[in-house]
Design a protein around this motif. Structure first.
Motif, short mmCIF file in Angstrom:
data_model
loop_
_atom_site.label_atom_id
_atom_site.label_comp_id
_atom_site.label_asym_id
_atom_site.label_seq_id
_atom_site.Cartn_x
_atom_site.Cartn_y
_atom_site.Cartn_z
N ALA A 13 5.71 -5.63 -0.15
CA ALA A 13 4.47 -4.93 0.35
C ALA A 13 3.80 -6.17 1.41
O ALA A 13 2.95 -5.73 1.75
CB ALA A 13 3.81 -4.08 -0.66
N GLY A 14 3.42 -7.32 0.45
CA GLY A 14 2.66 -8.44 0.92
C GLY A 14 3.79 -9.35 0.07
O GLY A 14 3.40 -10.00 -0.12
N MET A 15 1.80 -10.89 0.20
CA MET A 15 2.35 -12.01 -0.35
C MET A 15 0.89 -11.97 -1.40
O MET A 15 -0.79 -11.87 -0.50
CB MET A 15 2.18 -13.06 1.04
CG MET A 15 2.59 -14.32 0.19
SD MET A 15 2.53 -16.02 1.57
CE MET A 15 3.81 -14.75 2.33
N TRP A 32 4.45 -3.42 6.41
CA TRP A 32 3.77 -2.46 5.81
C TRP A 32 2.44 -2.04 6.30
O TRP A 32 2.38 -0.71 5.55
CB TRP A 32 3.15 -3.49 5.13
CG TRP A 32 3.61 -2.48 3.55
CD1 TRP A 32 1.99 -2.13 2.58
CD2 TRP A 32 3.98 -1.97 1.94
NE1 TRP A 32 1.94 -1.01 1.68
CE2 TRP A 32 3.48 -0.96 1.70
CE3 TRP A 32 5.52 -2.07 2.10
CZ2 TRP A 32 4.89 -0.54 -0.08
CZ3 TRP A 32 5.89 -1.58 1.08
CH2 TRP A 32 5.97 -0.66 0.39
N ILE A 33 1.87 -2.69 6.58
CA ILE A 33 0.50 -1.44 6.88
C ILE A 33 0.80 -0.49 7.63
O ILE A 33 0.55 -0.06 7.98
CB ILE A 33 -0.55 -2.94 7.97
CG1 ILE A 33 -1.10 -3.85 6.41
CG2 ILE A 33 -1.96 -1.32 8.19
CD1 ILE A 33 -1.79 -5.34 6.67
N ASN A 34 1.88 -0.81 9.41
CA ASN A 34 1.99 -0.79 10.19
C ASN A 34 2.74 1.14 9.79
O ASN A 34 2.96 2.15 10.43
CB ASN A 34 2.66 -1.28 11.45
CG ASN A 34 1.70 -1.59 12.12
OD1 ASN A 34 0.45 -1.63 12.27
ND2 ASN A 34 2.15 -2.54 12.68
N ASP A 35 3.50 1.36 8.56
CA ASP A 35 4.05 1.84 7.84
C ASP A 35 3.26 3.11 7.33
O ASP A 35 3.01 2.68 6.30
CB ASP A 35 5.26 1.58 7.16
CG ASP A 35 6.44 2.31 6.73
OD1 ASP A 35 5.58 4.42 7.16
OD2 ASP A 35 7.57 2.08 6.39
N MET A 36 2.45 3.96 7.82
CA MET A 36 1.68 4.96 7.50
C MET A 36 1.99 5.67 6.12
O MET A 36 1.50 5.97 5.37
CB MET A 36 1.17 6.12 8.30
CG MET A 36 0.72 5.68 9.68
SD MET A 36 -1.29 4.81 8.67
CE MET A 36 -1.31 3.74 9.76
N SER A 37 3.58 5.10 6.04
CA SER A 37 4.47 6.70 4.56
C SER A 37 3.41 5.71 3.08
O SER A 37 4.55 5.67 2.74
CB SER A 37 5.34 7.03 4.58
OG SER A 37 6.37 5.56 5.21
N GLN A 38 3.70 3.92 3.10
CA GLN A 38 3.48 3.04 2.76
C GLN A 38 2.69 3.03 2.34
O GLN A 38 0.66 2.93 2.75
CB GLN A 38 4.60 1.97 2.96
CG GLN A 38 5.17 1.90 3.57
CD GLN A 38 6.78 1.51 2.39
OE1 GLN A 38 5.78 2.29 0.69
NE2 GLN A 38 7.85 1.98 2.21
N PRO A 39 2.14 3.48 0.91
CA PRO A 39 0.44 3.31 0.15
C PRO A 39 0.10 1.89 0.15
O PRO A 39 1.04 0.78 -0.06
CB PRO A 39 0.85 3.97 -1.41
CG PRO A 39 2.54 3.66 -1.64
CD PRO A 39 3.05 3.41 -0.02
N ALA A 40 -0.96 2.04 -0.23
CA ALA A 40 -1.23 0.37 -0.78
C ALA A 40 -1.45 0.36 -2.21
O ALA A 40 -0.66 1.35 -3.17
CB ALA A 40 -2.86 0.27 -1.25
N LYS A 47 -4.71 -0.81 2.04
CA LYS A 47 -3.95 -1.40 3.43
C LYS A 47 -5.28 -1.92 4.71
O LYS A 47 -5.38 -0.74 4.62
CB LYS A 47 -3.02 -0.48 3.84
CG LYS A 47 -2.21 -0.41 2.64
CD LYS A 47 -1.11 0.97 3.44
CE LYS A 47 -0.32 0.84 4.55
NZ LYS A 47 0.25 2.00 4.60
N SER A 48 -5.15 -2.71 4.86
CA SER A 48 -5.58 -3.65 5.64
C SER A 48 -5.35 -4.78 6.45
O SER A 48 -4.71 -5.20 5.96
CB SER A 48 -7.61 -3.52 5.26
OG SER A 48 -7.54 -4.15 6.12
#
Length: 107
Positions: A13-15, A32-40, A47-48
Motif C-alpha cells: 500500500a505504501g512506504m 494504491w491511490i489510483n485503485d478505488m477499490s483499495q481503502p486507506a 488516501k492522498s
C-alpha cells in the motif's frame, strides 16, 4: 534512514520512512491511490497523493507496538533500545500483529 513497505492484506500500500533526524514520512504508492477499490490503511492517513510527515512515529503505527513486559522481552531478545519504536515496529509487525497491516523492512 530506514524504510519499510506497508502491506495491507499482503498487498503493498505504501512506504514508511524514518529519516536520520528521527522524523517520519508515510506515502501511499501511486497504484494504491489510483485503485478505488483499495481503502486507506487508517482513518488518520486518508488516501492522498501527498506525503504525511511527523516528528514522531504516527499514532496508527505506534499503536501496533507491544507494551509493558511484552515490549521489554521483545527488545531484550532482539537487542533493541526500548525507545527505538521504528526498530520495534520492524521486528514485530512483519508477521505477528493483529489486523490487515504488515510492516516489512526494506534493506
Amino acid at each position: 534512514m530506514r524504510k519499510a513497505k506497508i502491506l495491507y492484506k499482503n498487498q503493498e500500500a505504501g512506504m514508511l520512512i524514518q529519516h536520520d533526524n528521527g522524523s517520519f514520512t508515510f506515502k501511499y504508492n501511486n497504484s494504491w491511490i489510483n485503485d478505488m477499490s483499495q481503502p486507506a490503511i487508517s482513518l488518520t492517513l486518508p488516501k492522498s497523493q501527498q506525503e504525511y510527515h511527523s516528528d514522531f512515529l504516527f499514532p496508527f503505527f505506534y499503536n501496533m507496538l507491544p507494551e509493558g513486559s511484552n515490549k521489554q522481552i521483545v527488545c531484550k531478545l532482539n537487542r533493541l533500545d526500548l525507545n527505538d519504536y521504528f526498530g520495534l515496529l520492524l521486528t514485530t509487525a512483519k508477521n505477528d500483529n493483529i489486523g490487515a497491516i504488515k510492516v516489512i523492512k526494506i534493506e
